[in-house]
Each structure stands twice: as C-alpha cells, then as structure tokens.
Scaffold this active site. Structure first.
Site, PDB file in Angstrom:
ATOM      1  N   ASP A 382       6.641 103.307  75.997  1.00  0.00           N
ATOM      2  CA  ASP A 382       7.860 103.016  76.071  1.00  0.00           C
ATOM      3  C   ASP A 382       8.186 103.059  77.709  1.00  0.00           C
ATOM      4  O   ASP A 382       9.374 102.496  77.807  1.00  0.00           O
ATOM      5  CB  ASP A 382       8.362 104.619  75.785  1.00  0.00           C
ATOM      6  CG  ASP A 382       8.684 104.830  74.199  1.00  0.00           C
ATOM      7  OD1 ASP A 382       8.890 103.636  73.312  1.00  0.00           O
ATOM      8  OD2 ASP A 382       8.892 105.899  73.670  1.00  0.00           O
ATOM      9  N   ASP A 439      11.598 108.684  67.578  1.00  0.00           N
ATOM     10  CA  ASP A 439      11.703 109.976  68.158  1.00  0.00           C
ATOM     11  C   ASP A 439      11.702 111.069  67.246  1.00  0.00           C
ATOM     12  O   ASP A 439      11.509 112.242  67.557  1.00  0.00           O
ATOM     13  CB  ASP A 439      13.194 109.789  68.809  1.00  0.00           C
ATOM     14  CG  ASP A 439      13.318 109.080  69.900  1.00  0.00           C
ATOM     15  OD1 ASP A 439      12.520 109.143  70.874  1.00  0.00           O
ATOM     16  OD2 ASP A 439      14.255 108.476  69.960  1.00  0.00           O
TER      17      ASP A 439
END
Length: 483
Positions: A382, A439
C-alpha cells in the site's frame, strides 16, 4: 448418495475470485468529490441575485480564506481543454474542461496565462477530485490564499457557466472556503459494517474450527442438510474446502497484487470492467446464498433439510439452497442493472459483506508467523503504490487510485463498501464514503486466527485474544477516519 463437490468448488472459486479482486482494488480509494469545499458566488449581470455553486479543492494549488474574496473576472479558457498554451488573461479565473492531459498540466497552463485560479468541470456527469502535485507550488502543509486555487465543479454547473460566458456576459466570481465536517453519520455506518463483518466472519470461522476439533462434519452449509461424524476434504471436517495461507503464498499474493494492479491500469476499460462485474455477481450469488442458508434452516427446518435430486447426474442439493439461490441471483441482477442509482449501494454492500464473510470463513492464516509475513508485506504494498510510486514514476498519478476509479470505464470497481454522505453541501452530499475490501479482509484474517486460538486453548471470552483483537481493529479504523 449426495454430492458436495460442486458447492465446495464454487465456494473455493468464489473465494479465489474475491482475493483476485482484492489484489486489484485500492485500499485508499476516495470519493469522486471529496476534499475541502469552496462556495462560489457567481455574479451574472442579467440575474438579480448572485448564483451560489460549490466546488472541491484539488490536492494542489492555493486554499481560499474563510472570508469572501474580492470579485474576480471569469474567463473561458481558449482552448477550453487547456492542455497547451492559452490566450493570456492576467488576473482572471479560468474555466477549463477535464480531459486529454493531467490536472497539473492544465493548472500550469492557467498559471502561464496569468490566471488567478482554475475552475475545472468534469467531462462526464458528476465531478472529480483533482489529484497530483505541481512542481512550482509549495507542499499542502504550506498552501495559503496567495496561491491560485484549483477547484473542481460539477459538470452541470460548469456547462451553465460556459453557456453564460458564450452569451457575452461579464461574469465575476467570489470564493470562500467552507468549514465542513470531514465525517458524518455515513462514516459511523461504514465502521459498523466493517467491524460487524470482521466479528461475524471470525465467529463463523471459529464455529467451523470448533466442530473440526470435535470431529463432527456438519454438512448443512454444504448442501447436505445432515450432520454426521467424519472428516471433510482439504483438511477440513466441516464439508468446506478450507484454504490455508502459507508463507510462500503470502509473498506470492503481494506479487500477484502488484501484477494485477499494473495490468488493470493499462487494460481496464469498459469491456474489462464488465468482466469484473460479472465475476463479482457470480461470487456474490454463491456467497449470499451460503450466508442465507442458516437463516432458512432456522426458520423452516422441516423443509430446508430436505434433499432434491438434480437432473443430469449432478447429485443433490438441499431445499435451503434452492430457496436461497434465487434470492441471491435476484439481488445480484438488480444491483448489476441499478448499481448507479441512489439506492444501489445497499445491494452492493449486501453482496460485498457476503463475499467477505465467505473469504473469512474459507481462507485461514494457520499461524501467527504467516500473519507476520502477509500483513507487513501488504502494508508495504500500500505504501509503495499510494505514496512512493507517484513520486518515482507516473507524473504524480497513482496507479492504485486510477484503477480504483475504474480507469477508462469511468466506474468504481465493485470491491468496495460504500455509504452515501448524509449531510454537507450539494456537491458532496450524496457522494460516497468508501472502504475497500482489503481494509476488512486482511485484518479480519488475523482476528479470525485469534478466535481459533482462543477455541483451541479453551480460553474464556474476556481473557482471550479475540475481544482484544476486535477492539484493536475498531480503534484502528477510527484512527484512520480521524487522520
């Protein structure tokens, strides 16, 4: 004799598809119109009162003050696409259209023409938050009212201004930064859905694991509708095909994620988007049908546990499966055709939560060692694609954000939970607060592991790892909102 292989294979394939989608979607996906809101007072001579419209600031450029600016002349850029040299108009605010070059290129062209600001309207219905980093301005932390602002407008508002300018009217605008809360009730609903999905998926995984420890194969979730002693396939005693992540698999997942991201960046178009759409619907049908089966078995146990023999020697399925599958198909089909309506997000979230529950149930981290490999690698993944890649190459364009926004398809990839904002100015009210599947799934895998560890150690709820892990996940998600 009954057959569970087709259902096990469907569940495994759907779980793998969800993981591939996870590799392609952005954990940092943002709303189309998200950011500091600017109120514009547009003064048109033929109108008795000023017209009020709203815009969203870009991630670059100046930030207007909370007080109204002096009236500034508005000029339609010539050419309006603003990808090259513009006719000079010192001190004016330039109105430009999106397309053909980057937002920063348009901004630099406006500065070169002496502009005191840029208003950009979208090339398709709606608005778009301008991202990027211009080389001749300071960092966002030092942005102030002395720098020319770059503001996104809704396409309809932009076209109205173009029409007024074409009529020959001298139009002036005033700018004012609005104080809008970054979060509203939609963020709380999104938080509840994420935490609830992690808790439910972990408990479901823990229930299956507890039955494995007892040596009981419960087949009602695999179309058997019966319970008997024995061992399931692939190391599972629940009749499900459990997929365990290895250390090599964790490394391979991050490599696959990067490869998929780059491929989607170059090849994601309308056709490819619909391929992903169909795959998402198929995975959603299988996952939602499975998630609804315990409810059907609870409501009508006498009917649901019956078996129906399928033609063409395909084995048999439970009546519960025959009841839930048409419902799941209906939800997926309606969403596919109505996904862009004001209520389409409800069906997308139902399908998405079902898929994530299935992944958390069928995909397992076997040990904490594997978790310590997978999760830090995903964190580095990320950080690189969100922050480092735009600085190293791509002219400030994030590959991850471009893919999450659908590329040339102009549609967000469906691997998101989304809830519309419930308050704020019109340009952001109704826009969506988004949360990527990653997430939820990645932390959820760790939380599910803690639940299984508590079961294996026969630890009480208050003294185990599971409750602390859920609290940590919920607090961490809240901190990301605060940031």
């Amino acid at each position: 004799m009954t057959s569970t292989a087709p259902t096990q294979t469907c569940q495994a394939n759907a779980a793998w598809f969800a993981l591939l989608c996870l590799a392609a979607q952005s954990v940092a996906a943002e709303d189309q119109c998200d950011g500091p809101v600017v109120q514009l007072s547009v003064q048109i001579p033929i109108e008795a009162a000023p017209r009020t419209i709203y815009g969203v600031l870009a991630t670059f450029g100046g930030v207007p003050s909370l007080n109204w600016t002096q009236p500034i002349g508005l000029k339609l850029a010539d050419p309006v696409i603003a990808c090259g040299r513009l006719l000079p108009s010192p001190g004016a605010v330039f109105l430009v259209e999106r397309g053909n070059c980057s937002f920063v290129d348009k901004y630099n062209a406006v500065l070169a023409a002496g502009g005191s600001g840029m208003l950009l309207y979208d090339s398709i219905p709606g608005c778009i938050t301008m991202g990027g980093a211009a080389s001749n301005i300071s960092t966002p932390a030092h942005r102030n009212a002395s720098q020319p602002p770059a503001i996104s407008l809704d396409r309809k508002d932009g076209l109205d201004l173009v029409q007024a300018l074409h009529s020959g009217d001298m139009i002036n605008v005033q700018l004012q930064l609005l104080e809008v809360p970054a979060l509203d009730a939609s963020a709380l609903l999104l938080w509840l859905m994420a935490v609830g999905t992690v808790v439910a998926g972990s408990l479901w995984s823990g229930r299956d694991y507890a039955r494995e420890l007892k040596g009981i194969a419960w087949q009602e979730d695999a179309d058997q509708g019966q319970q008997h002693r024995g061992f399931g396939q692939a190391g599972s005693r629940t009749g499900l095909e459990i997929l365990e992540v290895t250390t090599a698999g964790a490394v391979g997942f991050v490599v696959l994620a990067s490869t998929m991201l780059v491929l989607l960046f170059f090849f994601l178009n309308g056709i490819f988007f619909y391929i992903i759409l169909v795959g998402f619907c198929l995975a959603g049908v299988e996952a939602l049908g499975t998630a609804l089966m315990p409810l059907v078995c609870k409501l009508v146990p006498g009917v649901a546990y019956g078996q129906v023999v399928l033609p063409c020697t395909c084995g048999s399925v439970s009546v519960a499966r025959l009841i839930t599958t048409p419902v799941a198909v209906a939800v997926a089909v309606v969403w596919a055709f109505a996904r862009n309506t004001s209520w389409g997000w409800v069906l997308q979230d139902i399908l998405g939560i079902s898929i994530m529950l299935m992944v958390l149930r069928t995909l397992r981290l076997p040990t904490l060692r594997v978790a310590c490999v997978l999760l830090p690698l995903c964190f580095c993944y990320d950080v690189f694609w969100v922050f480092l890649q735009p600085l190293l190459f791509g002219d400030g364009t994030s590959v991850m954000v471009q893919v999450a926004e659908g590329g040339d398809s102009h549609e967000f990839l469906p691997m998101l939970l989304r809830v519309p904002r419930l308050s704020g100015p019109p340009i952001i009210k109704g826009a969506y607060c988004l949360l990527g599947f990653g997430d939820v799934i990645l932390p959820g895998l760790l939380v599910a592991l803690t639940r299984r560890l508590d079961i294996a150690g026969k630890t009480r709820w208050h003294a185990g790892y599971f409750v602390a892990a859920v609290m940590g996940y919920g607090a961490g998600l809240l901190l990301t909102y605060a940031a």
